[in-house]
Design a protein around this motif. Sequence first.
Motif: not given
Length: 548
Positions: A100-102, A106-110, A115-116
């Motif tokens: 979940a943390a990874t 990935m969602i934050d990376s842009g 992806l959400s």
Amino acid sequence: MRLPPICSLGLGVPAVLATQKVLGVGGKGNPLDDDFNKFAIDALGEFHVTGIAIAVVDGMESWAAGYGNATLPSSQNGDPIPVTPSTLFYCGSTTKAFTAATLSLMIDSGIYPSLSWQTPISTLIRDDFVLMDPYTWEQNHLTLEDALSHRTGFPRHDKSLGTFYGPDHHKATVRDLTRSLRWLPMVSEPRTKWRYCNLMFMVVSHAMQTLTGQWLGTTFRERIWAPLGMNSTYLSLEDALAGPEHLAGGYYWDYDAEVFETVSFSGLDEASGAGGVVSNVLDYTKWIRCLLNEATPLSKAGHEAIKTPRMAMSGNGKGYDSPMLYALAWQTSTYKGHRVYTHSGGMEAYGAEVYFLPDLGYGVVTLGNTALTSNYVGNILVWKLINDKLGIPESDRFDWAATAKQQLEDIVSSIDNAVERLYPDRADPPLPHLLALEAYTGTYFHPAYQNLTINLANGSETDIHRHNTKPRLRAVREDVVWQNTFDFEHVSGEFWVVFINMLKVPNGLNEEAAKAEFRVGATGRPEQLMIEFMEEGSEGVIEFEKIN
């Protein structure tokens, strides 16, 4: 199986059990003091646990200790190897938090603009995430968030997880496991009931590997483990064995012989992001401190996302102020007004417990190497430390030891009373089965659960609980992630109870009972076998076709 009285230290427990080592930094009083050490050693003896490691995080300070044996003497190894804080253990489902943390990173990376948490899984792996015909809406709308909070409507289906797939009998991948969903039933409407499902974390693992184009273990290391300095954490048995740390052997307690039995190491490829991590308590203190401090590499939004509750869990949280909720790979409730996050893990002969309390800046992790009872002892140790930290009087503390003992008794009672529990309205006297036992033997097939080959067991294959040496129907399943045995006990007519035990850990503590029915065709031969697996409630009826 009949459980003997819980024993005290010295009854079948190796003398080296008392060995312990402590590491600490900082100036606060060490909570792992002499009194706690005695408490821990007594708990190991009482619940027949080979060894356990524990670490405490309190603000910027931490302590760690090892108790008992990482590896018992054998013909190849004449001396026991004690547990130390650096000893490696299988960490089971505490892996899920890294998944979940990874994904939050990935969602934050842009890098993946669409992806959400609400992204439908089918949009990421359209050809692989295919469900049965009745579940068209679910196929199109189940999201990453649904999968990571166990609210998809799918039960465990753990016994469907194979180690080989396809006509070429190739080694299983998470893609193979994901594709098996097209033959598996749901048991509730999505987002209406919490049902634990390892398979859904494997689905998310496959989606993440598809997006990144690399093995999940590499992504974990690049995005979380390396930034946190978790250099003793692995997602591969081969990597763990090749590392400089010692990997604890796995054991279970044989209640009849009153000895520890060895459990061979299991591969971790299929477990992946659902339960494939091997690590030690020292590395887990770095992970706990990251979660407590809401530190990098996760963003503030990422920390909030994984800790926000999504579903109410079944039943009440024992010992807590309020019912247990499930966030993204974390259970959460409150204790004496303080928010608690926790998750357990189990892998055949190993047990992990992780707790952290953000209000206190406090966390504890335990890792053990004995089937099921490692978790019991882990909780007993963790809650002593939490209660000591909060100064809770003994009279106000939940009795985790008594609860563990009752759970052991309940497991035995559940199996001993399986026929009455599953068939309360059975015929009395029972009707005979239509055919001779030999007629029911052969191979039965289901596209997800694969082959179930039933043989006639002889007198040497003793049923562990009923000590039954009479001829009976039996299947041994070795090409599955959780290797198991199926012993059929006749109830009435064509109805049976199947007692399912772990092949590598056959002491009965993980045994389950299922309902089964053979269907005899016009030919006078069995054509189908219907089994209703009952792990944490019905998992739906699985229809096996007789193929030979």
